[in-house]
Design a protein around this motif. Structure first.
Motif, PDB file in Angstrom:
ATOM      1  N   ARG A  57       0.822  -1.209   0.000  1.00 34.30           N
ATOM      2  CA  ARG A  57       0.000   0.000   0.000  1.00 34.30           C
ATOM      3  C   ARG A  57       0.863   1.270   0.000  1.00 34.30           C
ATOM      4  N   ARG A  64      -1.314   5.840  -6.933  1.00 34.36           N
ATOM      5  CA  ARG A  64      -2.714   5.403  -6.908  1.00 34.36           C
ATOM      6  C   ARG A  64      -2.977   4.183  -7.781  1.00 34.36           C
ATOM      7  N   SER A  65      -2.437   4.113  -8.974  1.00 30.55           N
ATOM      8  CA  SER A  65      -2.649   2.945  -9.828  1.00 30.55           C
ATOM      9  C   SER A  65      -1.441   2.755 -10.738  1.00 30.55           C
ATOM     10  N   MET A 100      -4.472  -0.775  -8.088  1.00 34.44           N
ATOM     11  CA  MET A 100      -4.961   0.556  -7.751  1.00 34.44           C
ATOM     12  C   MET A 100      -5.342   0.593  -6.281  1.00 34.44           C
ATOM     13  N   THR A 101      -5.352   1.791  -5.720  1.00 36.89           N
ATOM     14  CA  THR A 101      -5.775   1.983  -4.336  1.00 36.89           C
ATOM     15  C   THR A 101      -7.044   2.820  -4.323  1.00 36.89           C
ATOM     16  N   LEU A 102      -7.995   2.399  -3.521  1.00 38.39           N
ATOM     17  CA  LEU A 102      -9.240   3.135  -3.294  1.00 38.39           C
ATOM     18  C   LEU A 102      -9.314   3.415  -1.798  1.00 38.39           C
ATOM     19  N   GLY A 103      -8.803   4.560  -1.392  1.00 35.70           N
ATOM     20  CA  GLY A 103      -8.657   4.804   0.028  1.00 35.70           C
ATOM     21  C   GLY A 103      -7.585   3.891   0.588  1.00 35.70           C
ATOM     22  N   LYS A 104      -7.940   3.041   1.547  1.00 38.15           N
ATOM     23  CA  LYS A 104      -7.008   2.070   2.115  1.00 38.15           C
ATOM     24  C   LYS A 104      -7.130   0.684   1.471  1.00 38.15           C
ATOM     25  N   VAL A 105      -8.026   0.542   0.508  1.00 35.58           N
ATOM     26  CA  VAL A 105      -8.226  -0.736  -0.166  1.00 35.58           C
ATOM     27  C   VAL A 105      -7.242  -0.865  -1.327  1.00 35.58           C
ATOM     28  N   SER A 157      -7.789  -5.164   2.437  1.00 33.93           N
ATOM     29  CA  SER A 157      -8.213  -3.954   3.142  1.00 33.93           C
ATOM     30  C   SER A 157      -7.975  -4.140   4.634  1.00 33.93           C
TER      31      SER A 157
END
Length: 525
Positions: A57, A64-65, A100-105, A157
């Motif tokens: 992470r 981000r991606s 890719m990251t979506l917030g902490k995911v 996550s």
């Protein structure tokens, strides 16, 4: 340059995590230097736990991606090969993967397509014939083609301050066909799902992953040219077989495998960057082969239990000692069946009497001990760096086929394989780098101890091939001396890599060799 290397490392995670999809689907194997370097940053990425994906992470916080596309080509030829390996083969694969990251995911996915064509292929009745002792096969060399589609997805996550969960899914389909009579056409599907969870604390981490996989394969044999009689061989383990004249326009089987597994990971973190990591794993699978249609003919069941232990002591950020142990017992069963007329349908079907009778046993064991050194400059791709891995592998195998109280064939052997790998890398410009690696792995083997009882009339086995010859080919290929080298050039967002390897075995003055080359191009964006 350093930032670009780290982004590439993040993309390696999806292939670093061990695949749960069965190996029966053909695939051009491409070695990734990125993956090895990434494992030095987080040893959990060598585990089967998808929750470990959260460890990258921090590498994606600024981007981000990230994505990459790959093209790989492989060619191999030579006579140092086992029974199933063709005289020559060529394959190619194109693939893509993204993160890719979506917030902490953290989420990732991959897709690949592979095509292969081989010449001089024999005894290849299954896409992966090494999974089960029961198989239909023929001895006529011919051209074999296969194509494979693979896809996978992983997500991870955090749960609170100490827990991380992950889920990985994999799916693959494969088609294989022979172009010469007898012609077998195989279609296979693999599916696997792996959930996992990890608990982290300043001094101790623990994780648990579960796995379920299912694979099916349909095998169809047919003869186009009916001018001559062809023979089909039914193998039942330890190279014991029945041979029969092919008398039907089409013969088909269905192989269904179900597997469940679990792995437990633990890490004890100590002062000075030291840590002790251990992963215990187990996998139980059952493979059933039966005739397609309505006659209920059962050809055999095999049950496999794989137990593994991997213990790693991280001495410092640049060195570690790794001990790996794996035991894989396989048991084969057959049923007592008789064809009877079903009065309700008027169709003759096979009726099973009693429970499954054990007839085949195989025990494989492998242990290895390695000392690895990889200074940070080599892992990060900055300046001049080097890496060294040295150790030893021990393997043993025993298998036997028993019918009633009569042992029809058995074999056992063991070997020791020392191995050393040296790699160096240096920058060739502001945005380019060159890595070179050499590896040698000679084999110290013990002559196999084989026992083959005469195939008498009471057993009703017949054929034109001596099982001892087939066993000898397997032994020679497994005990070959091996070595290889690679050259990798990285320039901006493109990695060019060439791997070359060879195998050599000397049998009574006759030397057999085989060479393999893999060329790959990876573009990151």
């Amino acid at each position: 340059m350093r930032k670009r290397i780290f982004i590439l490392l993040a993309l390696g995670v999806l292939t670093v995590l061990p695949s749960g999809v069965s190996a029966q689907s053909s695939q051009t194997v491409v070695h990734s230097e990125m993956d090895e370097r990434l494992q030095w940053n987080d040893i959990w990425l060598t585990s089967a736990n998808p929750a470990a994906v959260g460890g990258v992470r921090s590498l994606l916080d600024t981007t981000r991606s990230v994505s990459e596309a790959m093209l790989a080509l492989k060619g191999a030829a030579g006579e140092c090969r086992d029974v199933y390996t063709p005289q020559s083969e060529f394959s190619g694969e194109v693939s893509t993967r993204s993160y890719m990251t979506l917030g902490k995911v953290v989420a990732g996915g991959s897709f690949s397509y592979g095509y292969g064509r081989s010449q001089g292929s024999t005894w290849r009745g299954l896409i992966n014939p090494r999974q089960t002792p029961f198989m239909l096969a023929d001895s006529i060399p011919g051209t074999l083609t296969n194509e494979t589609y693979r896809m996978s997805a992983v997500v991870s996550s955090p749960l609170g301050n100490h827990f991380e969960w992950g889920l990985k899914g994999e799916y693959a389909v494969c088609q294989m066909a022979k172009q010469v009579d007898l012609r077998n056409r195989n279609g296979a599907m693999d599916f696997c799902v792996t959930p996992g969870i990890r608990y982290s604390s300043p001094n101790f981490d623990v994780g648990l992953a579960l796995k379920y996989s299912r694979s099916t394969e349909k095998i169809e044999y047919m003869q186009v040219d009916a001018s001559g009689e062809k023979y089909l061989f039914e193998f039942m383990g330890a190279w014991i077989y029945r041979s029969m004249g092919f008398s039907s326009a089409e013969t088909s089987r269905m192989k269904i495998d179900n597997s469940v597994g679990a792995s437990l990971q633990m890490e004890w973190k100590m002062r000075g960057g030291k840590s002790l990591y251990n992963e215990l794993s187990s996998d139980y699978s059952e493979s059933v082969q039966s005739e397609t249609g309505y006659n209920n003919l059962h050809h055999g069941t095999s049950r496999t239990l794989v137990l593994g232990d991997r213990l790693a002591f991280v001495v410092s950020p640049k060195s570690r000692i790794v001990l790996s142990l794996q035991s894989s017992p396989v048991l084969g069963y057959r049923y007592a069946q008789r064809q009877e007329l079903d009065p309700a349908s008027g169709i003759r079907r096979y009726v099973t009497y009693g429970s499954a009778v054990p007839c085949y046993m195989r025990q494989d064991f492998e242990g290895s001990l390695f000392y690895d050194m990889c200074p940070p400059m080599f892992r990060d791709g900055t300046g001049f760096g080097w890496a060294l891995s040295a150790g030893c592998i021990y393997e043993s195998m025993y298998e036997s086929y028993i019918l009633g109280n009569e042992r029809l064939g058995s074999e056992q052997w063991n070997m020791v394989r020392p191995s050393v790998k040296l790699e160096v890398g240096f920058e060739t410009g502001k945005a380019s780098r060159l890595d070179i690696g050499l590896q040698a792995s000679p084999c110290i083997g013990v002559e196999p101890q084989a026992e083959a009882a005469p195939m008498g009339a009471s057993v009703h086995f017949e054929g034109t091939y001596d099982a001892a010859d087939l066993r000898k080919r397997q032994y020679n290929a497994a005990h070959a001396h091996r070595g290889g080298t690679y050259l990798q050039w990285s320039i901006r967002n493109v990695n060019l890599r060439m791997d070359a390897s060879g195998a050599l075995f000397n049998d009574g003055g006759a030397t057999a060799v085989r060479g393999t080359g893999v060329f790959s191009v990876i573009y990151s964006f």
